[in-house]
Design an enzyme around this catalytic site. Structure first.
Site, PDB file in Angstrom:
ATOM      1  N   ASN A  59      -6.101  34.926  15.751  1.00  0.00           N
ATOM      2  CA  ASN A  59      -4.752  35.065  16.272  1.00  0.00           C
ATOM      3  C   ASN A  59      -4.635  36.264  17.209  1.00  0.00           C
ATOM      4  O   ASN A  59      -5.522  37.114  17.256  1.00  0.00           O
ATOM      5  CB  ASN A  59      -3.797  35.207  15.085  1.00  0.00           C
ATOM      6  CG  ASN A  59      -2.538  34.402  15.292  1.00  0.00           C
ATOM      7  OD1 ASN A  59      -1.973  34.388  16.375  1.00  0.00           O
ATOM      8  ND2 ASN A  59      -2.102  33.720  14.257  1.00  0.00           N
ATOM      9  N   CYS A  60      -3.526  36.309  17.923  1.00  0.00           N
ATOM     10  CA  CYS A  60      -3.221  37.399  18.857  1.00  0.00           C
ATOM     11  C   CYS A  60      -3.413  38.756  18.188  1.00  0.00           C
ATOM     12  O   CYS A  60      -2.948  38.929  17.074  1.00  0.00           O
ATOM     13  CB  CYS A  60      -1.785  37.270  19.341  1.00  0.00           C
ATOM     14  SG  CYS A  60      -1.166  38.698  20.252  1.00  0.00           S
ATOM     15  N   PRO A  61      -4.032  39.760  18.775  1.00  0.00           N
ATOM     16  CA  PRO A  61      -4.569  39.786  20.150  1.00  0.00           C
ATOM     17  C   PRO A  61      -6.083  39.545  20.208  1.00  0.00           C
ATOM     18  O   PRO A  61      -6.710  39.859  21.203  1.00  0.00           O
ATOM     19  CB  PRO A  61      -4.272  41.221  20.570  1.00  0.00           C
ATOM     20  CG  PRO A  61      -4.533  42.018  19.317  1.00  0.00           C
ATOM     21  CD  PRO A  61      -4.147  41.105  18.155  1.00  0.00           C
ATOM     22  N   LEU A  62      -6.670  38.996  19.114  1.00  0.00           N
ATOM     23  CA  LEU A  62      -8.136  38.919  19.053  1.00  0.00           C
ATOM     24  C   LEU A  62      -8.799  38.116  20.184  1.00  0.00           C
ATOM     25  O   LEU A  62      -9.821  38.560  20.699  1.00  0.00           O
ATOM     26  CB  LEU A  62      -8.584  38.423  17.677  1.00  0.00           C
ATOM     27  CG  LEU A  62      -8.347  39.439  16.549  1.00  0.00           C
ATOM     28  CD1 LEU A  62      -8.667  38.828  15.183  1.00  0.00           C
ATOM     29  CD2 LEU A  62      -9.180  40.694  16.761  1.00  0.00           C
TER      30      LEU A  62
END
Lengths: 78, 154
Positions: free
Chosen positions: A14-17
Protein backbone atom coordinates in the site's frame (compact mmCIF):
# COMPACT_ATOMS: atom_id res chain seq x y z
CA UNK A 1 3.69 -4.08 -22.70
CA UNK A 2 6.96 -3.14 -24.39
CA UNK A 3 10.32 -4.46 -23.33
CA UNK A 4 11.72 -3.75 -19.90
CA UNK A 5 15.04 -4.26 -18.11
CA UNK A 6 13.93 -4.60 -14.51
CA UNK A 7 10.67 -5.96 -13.07
CA UNK A 8 9.34 -4.87 -9.69
CA UNK A 9 6.26 -6.54 -8.26
CA UNK A 10 4.72 -4.32 -5.59
CA UNK A 11 1.43 -6.24 -5.49
CA UNK A 12 -0.28 -6.17 -2.11
CA UNK A 13 1.75 -3.19 -0.93
CA UNK A 14 0.00 0.00 0.00
CA UNK A 15 0.86 3.70 -0.28
CA UNK A 16 3.63 4.91 -0.21
CA UNK A 17 5.55 1.63 -0.72
CA UNK A 18 5.10 1.30 -4.53
CA UNK A 19 6.59 4.79 -4.99
CA UNK A 20 9.41 4.19 -2.49
CA UNK A 21 10.29 0.84 -4.09
CA UNK A 22 10.15 2.33 -7.59
CA UNK A 23 12.56 5.04 -6.47
CA UNK A 24 14.95 2.46 -5.06
CA UNK A 25 14.82 0.31 -8.18
CA UNK A 26 15.39 3.27 -10.51
CA UNK A 27 18.35 4.52 -8.47
CA UNK A 28 20.33 1.41 -9.40
CA UNK A 29 19.42 1.61 -13.11
CA UNK A 30 21.08 3.49 -15.96
CA UNK A 31 19.39 6.27 -17.99
CA UNK A 32 17.29 4.81 -20.79
CA UNK A 33 16.67 1.51 -18.99
CA UNK A 34 13.06 0.61 -18.32
CA UNK A 35 11.35 -0.52 -15.14
CA UNK A 36 8.15 -2.55 -15.14
CA UNK A 37 6.30 -1.79 -11.93
CA UNK A 38 3.31 -3.95 -10.99
CA UNK A 39 0.98 -2.67 -8.27
CA UNK A 40 -2.43 -3.40 -6.80
CA UNK A 41 -2.65 -0.20 -4.75
CA UNK A 42 -5.43 1.83 -6.38
CA UNK A 43 -3.72 5.05 -5.31
CA UNK A 44 -0.76 4.10 -7.50
CA UNK A 45 -2.87 4.97 -10.55
CA UNK A 46 -2.29 8.63 -9.72
CA UNK A 47 0.81 8.36 -7.52
CA UNK A 48 3.07 6.75 -10.11
CA UNK A 49 2.34 9.38 -12.82
CA UNK A 50 2.98 12.10 -10.17
CA UNK A 51 6.23 10.41 -9.13
CA UNK A 52 7.30 10.04 -12.75
CA UNK A 53 6.44 13.66 -13.54
CA UNK A 54 8.28 15.14 -10.53
CA UNK A 55 11.39 12.96 -10.75
CA UNK A 56 11.79 13.21 -14.53
CA UNK A 57 11.57 9.47 -15.15
CA UNK A 58 9.08 9.29 -18.06
CA UNK A 59 6.07 7.01 -17.77
CA UNK A 60 6.06 5.20 -21.12
CA UNK A 61 3.01 3.01 -20.75
CA UNK A 62 0.24 2.20 -18.27
CA UNK A 63 -2.05 -0.80 -18.51
CA UNK A 64 -4.20 -3.08 -16.43
CA UNK A 65 -3.71 -6.82 -16.52
CA UNK A 66 -5.47 -9.41 -14.34
CA UNK A 67 -6.67 -6.65 -12.03
CA UNK A 68 -3.14 -5.33 -11.54
CA UNK A 69 -1.69 -2.03 -12.66
CA UNK A 70 1.38 -2.21 -14.90
CA UNK A 71 3.59 0.85 -15.27
CA UNK A 72 6.53 1.07 -17.64
CA UNK A 73 8.90 3.76 -16.40
CA UNK A 74 12.05 4.86 -18.17
CA UNK A 75 14.99 6.00 -16.09
CA UNK A 76 15.58 9.67 -16.91
CA UNK A 77 18.84 11.56 -17.34
CA UNK A 78 18.53 13.41 -13.98
CA UNK B 1 15.77 24.29 -7.70
CA UNK B 2 15.23 21.49 -5.16
CA UNK B 3 11.85 21.68 -3.45
CA UNK B 4 11.87 21.83 0.31
CA UNK B 5 9.46 20.33 2.81
CA UNK B 6 9.33 21.36 6.47
CA UNK B 7 7.28 19.26 8.87
CA UNK B 8 6.54 19.63 12.58
CA UNK B 9 5.71 16.33 14.32
CA UNK B 10 4.09 17.05 17.69
CA UNK B 11 2.18 13.86 18.46
CA UNK B 12 3.36 10.44 19.58
CA UNK B 13 0.52 8.01 18.99
CA UNK B 14 0.70 5.13 16.50
CA UNK B 15 -1.68 6.81 14.04
CA UNK B 16 0.21 10.09 14.27
CA UNK B 17 3.56 8.42 13.62
CA UNK B 18 2.48 7.77 10.03
CA UNK B 19 1.90 11.21 8.47
CA UNK B 20 5.35 12.71 9.17
CA UNK B 21 7.42 9.65 8.19
CA UNK B 22 5.17 8.68 5.28
CA UNK B 23 5.18 12.14 3.72
CA UNK B 24 8.86 12.70 4.44
CA UNK B 25 9.99 9.39 2.93
CA UNK B 26 7.82 9.99 -0.14
CA UNK B 27 9.04 13.57 -0.50
CA UNK B 28 12.63 12.29 -0.31
CA UNK B 29 11.78 9.73 -3.03
CA UNK B 30 10.55 12.63 -5.17
CA UNK B 31 13.92 14.29 -4.70
CA UNK B 32 12.77 16.94 -2.21
CA UNK B 33 14.90 18.14 0.69
CA UNK B 34 13.04 17.33 3.92
CA UNK B 35 13.41 18.30 7.55
CA UNK B 36 11.15 17.16 10.38
CA UNK B 37 11.11 19.04 13.66
CA UNK B 38 10.03 16.77 16.53
CA UNK B 39 8.54 18.54 19.51
CA UNK B 40 6.57 17.57 22.63
CA UNK B 41 5.08 14.06 22.24
CA UNK B 42 6.51 13.83 18.74
CA UNK B 43 9.91 13.23 20.38
CA UNK B 44 8.74 9.70 21.21
CA UNK B 45 8.98 8.97 17.48
CA UNK B 46 12.75 9.49 17.65
CA UNK B 47 13.36 7.10 20.55
CA UNK B 48 14.92 3.73 19.83
CA UNK B 49 12.03 1.32 20.12
CA UNK B 50 8.89 2.99 21.45
CA UNK B 51 5.74 0.96 21.97
CA UNK B 52 3.37 3.39 20.27
CA UNK B 53 -0.29 3.08 21.09
CA UNK B 54 -3.57 4.26 19.75
CA UNK B 55 -6.43 5.28 21.99
CA UNK B 56 -10.11 5.07 21.14
CA UNK B 57 -10.74 7.52 24.01
CA UNK B 58 -11.72 10.94 22.73
CA UNK B 59 -11.57 9.60 19.19
CA UNK B 60 -15.18 9.03 18.13
CA UNK B 61 -14.23 8.57 14.48
CA UNK B 62 -12.12 5.47 15.16
CA UNK B 63 -13.79 2.46 13.54
CA UNK B 64 -14.52 -0.20 16.18
CA UNK B 65 -16.04 -3.67 15.67
CA UNK B 66 -18.81 -2.67 18.10
CA UNK B 67 -19.63 0.85 19.29
CA UNK B 68 -18.06 1.43 22.72
CA UNK B 69 -19.37 4.31 24.85
CA UNK B 70 -16.72 6.78 26.05
CA UNK B 71 -17.30 5.91 29.72
CA UNK B 72 -16.37 2.27 29.00
CA UNK B 73 -13.19 3.23 27.14
CA UNK B 74 -11.31 3.89 30.37
CA UNK B 75 -11.36 0.14 31.11
CA UNK B 76 -7.78 -1.19 31.30
CA UNK B 77 -6.92 -3.21 28.24
CA UNK B 78 -9.09 -1.35 25.77
CA UNK B 79 -6.19 0.79 24.58
CA UNK B 80 -4.11 -2.36 24.21
CA UNK B 81 -6.91 -3.96 22.20
CA UNK B 82 -7.35 -0.94 19.92
CA UNK B 83 -3.59 -0.85 19.31
CA UNK B 84 -3.44 -4.57 18.58
CA UNK B 85 -6.38 -4.26 16.18
CA UNK B 86 -4.79 -1.34 14.35
CA UNK B 87 -1.42 -3.09 14.00
CA UNK B 88 -3.11 -6.21 12.66
CA UNK B 89 -5.07 -4.19 10.13
CA UNK B 90 -2.00 -2.28 8.96
CA UNK B 91 -0.23 -5.58 8.33
CA UNK B 92 -3.21 -7.16 6.56
CA UNK B 93 -3.52 -4.21 4.19
CA UNK B 94 0.15 -4.19 3.21
CA UNK B 95 0.88 -0.87 4.93
CA UNK B 96 4.50 -0.34 5.93
CA UNK B 97 5.30 -0.22 9.63
CA UNK B 98 6.07 3.29 10.84
CA UNK B 99 9.58 2.10 11.81
CA UNK B 100 10.15 0.98 8.22
CA UNK B 101 9.20 4.46 7.01
CA UNK B 102 11.45 6.03 9.65
CA UNK B 103 14.38 3.86 8.47
CA UNK B 104 13.74 4.99 4.90
CA UNK B 105 13.75 8.62 6.09
CA UNK B 106 17.13 8.09 7.76
CA UNK B 107 18.53 6.30 4.67
CA UNK B 108 17.29 9.05 2.36
CA UNK B 109 18.86 11.77 4.48
CA UNK B 110 15.73 13.37 5.83
CA UNK B 111 16.98 15.63 8.61
CA UNK B 112 15.40 14.67 11.93
CA UNK B 113 15.57 17.54 14.39
CA UNK B 114 14.80 17.06 18.09
CA UNK B 115 13.40 20.17 19.77
CA UNK B 116 15.99 20.87 22.46
CA UNK B 117 13.53 22.62 24.77
CA UNK B 118 11.22 19.58 24.96
CA UNK B 119 14.20 17.19 25.16
CA UNK B 120 15.17 19.04 28.35
CA UNK B 121 11.56 19.34 29.52
CA UNK B 122 10.99 15.58 29.39
CA UNK B 123 14.50 14.72 30.63
CA UNK B 124 15.47 12.77 27.54
CA UNK B 125 19.13 11.80 27.09
CA UNK B 126 20.87 11.64 23.74
CA UNK B 127 21.22 7.84 24.09
CA UNK B 128 17.40 7.55 24.18
CA UNK B 129 17.28 8.54 20.52
CA UNK B 130 18.21 6.77 17.30
CA UNK B 131 21.49 7.77 15.65
CA UNK B 132 21.70 10.64 13.23
CA UNK B 133 19.28 13.09 14.77
CA UNK B 134 20.26 16.70 15.31
CA UNK B 135 19.16 19.06 18.07
CA UNK B 136 17.56 22.38 17.22
CA UNK B 137 15.21 25.11 18.30
CA UNK B 138 12.38 27.24 16.97
CA UNK B 139 14.68 29.48 14.94
CA UNK B 140 16.35 26.40 13.35
CA UNK B 141 12.97 25.23 12.09
CA UNK B 142 11.73 28.67 11.03
CA UNK B 143 14.87 29.39 9.04
CA UNK B 144 14.32 26.26 6.96
CA UNK B 145 10.52 26.69 6.86
CA UNK B 146 10.89 30.24 5.55
CA UNK B 147 12.45 28.78 2.40
CA UNK B 148 10.22 25.69 2.22
CA UNK B 149 7.67 25.07 -0.53
CA UNK B 150 5.56 22.87 1.74
CA UNK B 151 5.17 23.32 5.51
CA UNK B 152 3.07 20.98 7.62
CA UNK B 153 2.12 20.84 11.27
CA UNK B 154 1.17 17.36 12.42
Amino acid sequence: MSNFDVELDASGLNCPLPVLKARKALSSMSPGQRLLLIATDKGAEKDIPAFSNITGNPLIETSEKDGKLHFLIEKGEG
Amino acid sequence: MTKKVAIIASKGTLDNAYPPFLLASTAAALGFEVKIFFTFYGLTLLTKDPDLKISPLGNPAMPMPVPIPSIVQIIPGLEWFATWMMKRKLKQKGVASWQELRDICVESEVELIACQMTVDLFDYNSEDFIDGISPGGAATFLEFASEADITLYI
